[in-house]
Write a protein that holds these residues in place. Structure first.
Motif: not given
Length: 391
Positions: A313-317
């Motif tokens: 999720f953090e990489i995506t955001i």
């Protein structure tokens, strides 16, 4: 060239430090809510109500988006930090429940003013091919708020009382505000650009369907995460009967996953492309949503899956931020303000949907629904959201 690069590094470090201060003020209420409630003489639910009101500030982002187009990025970054500091120092001088609530709202408003201007500033200053790394540096301040800011404020609260947290945040905010004013360049090529008024802001959004797609993407990706994240603690308690241990471990997992994801995003998105990386991690995040309910009964497996969920999720955001700065380059602050507001709406939807699914159908439904929402968001991005020009 080397001197210019060095100056840019220092500017990125400075705006990241200011953002660390903002993020610490935003995130500190979660671990310290019981301490704030005790010393204010109110139930902890009263503090949570203030947090709910504070979270609505994200919807105000489009109102403030035109400011940096009209007055310049540096002026708005400076102003946001001054507003932040004033709110913090006010509750330090008069530590009451209502001023505490006002300070939380002021902190949230300062952040939704600061972030779009900061992201637009980086978008204008750093070439697109290096922008992923630059914005990932600023995003380290999000994990740093839990891993660095939180412990430091904990020491201050323990030794000096709860209001000391606001004194130190306010003082650091003033220092960073003055530094931003002194060291960031005053020239701004976008002053008077597109979105410099609310009417112009609305026209820009209306005339660019890609902004609508980006807003819908942000609604979905945030709603998908919130749907499973909000009830994860309840599920851990029911599944393992180790509420304090599980929740304590999961807090560490979140911080570790966030900083790992931010570092990986900074390394990967400029090398392999913004869209390929976030499309891949978006699909992996949907898969992690499906896997978490299957770890019922195995605490280690649950925490590993939880780490994978927040890592992807953090990489995506973080990887998505530089992409968003380039979908309408002539109106960056419009795009960033709009997507921040959309993200706040997604969080609100997820915070309603998550508990409803959990109470009615069990945690597996949270996993399935989160996965489907995230997959739809990723498909939307793959089909309709791309840079305004080839890079």
């Amino acid at each position: 060239m080397e001197q210019k690069q060095t100056r840019l590094y220092w500017q990125l470090a400075l705006i990241s430090l200011a953002r660390l201060c903002l993020n610490t003020g935003l995130r500190m209420v979660y671990p310290f809510a019981p301490a704030f409630a005790r010393q204010l003489g109110v139930p902890v639910t009263a503090v949570y109500r203030l947090v709910t009101i504070r979270n609505l500030a994200g919807f105000l982002s489009p109102l403030f988006g035109p400011l940096s187009e009209r007055f310049g990025r540096r002026a708005i970054l400076f102003g946001a930090m001054i507003v932040f500091s004033a709110g913090c120092l006010l509750v330090w001088l008069w530590p009451t429940y209502w001023l505490f609530g006002a300070a939380l709202i002021v902190i949230s408003v300062a952040k939704v003013v600061y972030d779009p201007a900061m992201q637009a500033y980086v978008g204008e200053t750093v070439p697109y091919k290096q922008r992923g790394k630059a914005l990932a540096v600023t995003e380290l301040s999000w994990a740093g708020a839990l891993l660095v800011g939180g412990p430091l404020l904990g020491i201050a609260i323990e030794r000096q009382g709860w209001s000391a947290a606001f004194f130190w945040l306010g003082l650091f905010g003033v220092v960073t505000a003055v530094s931003l004013r002194k060291f960031l360049p005053s020239a701004n090529k976008t002053v008077g650009g597109r979105g410099a008024s609310l009417a112009d802001y609305g026209r820009v959004v209306w005339q660019n369907p890609v902004i609508w797609a980006a807003m819908l993407y942000n609604v979905l990706i945030m709603a998908g995460n919130e749907t499973i994240f909000l009830v994860f603690g309840d599920w851990m308690e029911l599944s393992f009967g180790l509420s304090l241990l599980a929740l304590g471990a999961s807090a560490g997992v979140i911080g570790g996953a966030e900083i790992t994801g931010e570092l990986f995003a900074g390394w990967s998105v400029d090398r392999f492309g913004k869209r390929p990386v976030i499309i891949t991690t978006g699909l992996l995040n949907a898969l992690a949503c499906l896997l978490i309910p299957l770890t019922d009964g195995n605490l280690t497996a649950a925490l590993v899956a939880y780490f994978a969920l927040f890592l992807t999720f953090e990489i995506t955001i973080v990887g998505g931020v530089p992409l968003m700065t380039e979908i309408v380059p002539s109106a960056r602050s419009v795009v960033m303000s709009s997507t921040i507001a959309a993200g706040a709406l997604g969080r609100a939807l997820g915070s309603w949907l998550g508990p409803f699914l959990f109470s009615q159908f069990g945690f597996s439904s949270n996993g399935w629904v989160s996965a489907m929402i995230t997959a739809v968001a990723t498909l939307l991005l793959a089909l309709w959201i791309r840079e305004a020009r080839d890079q």
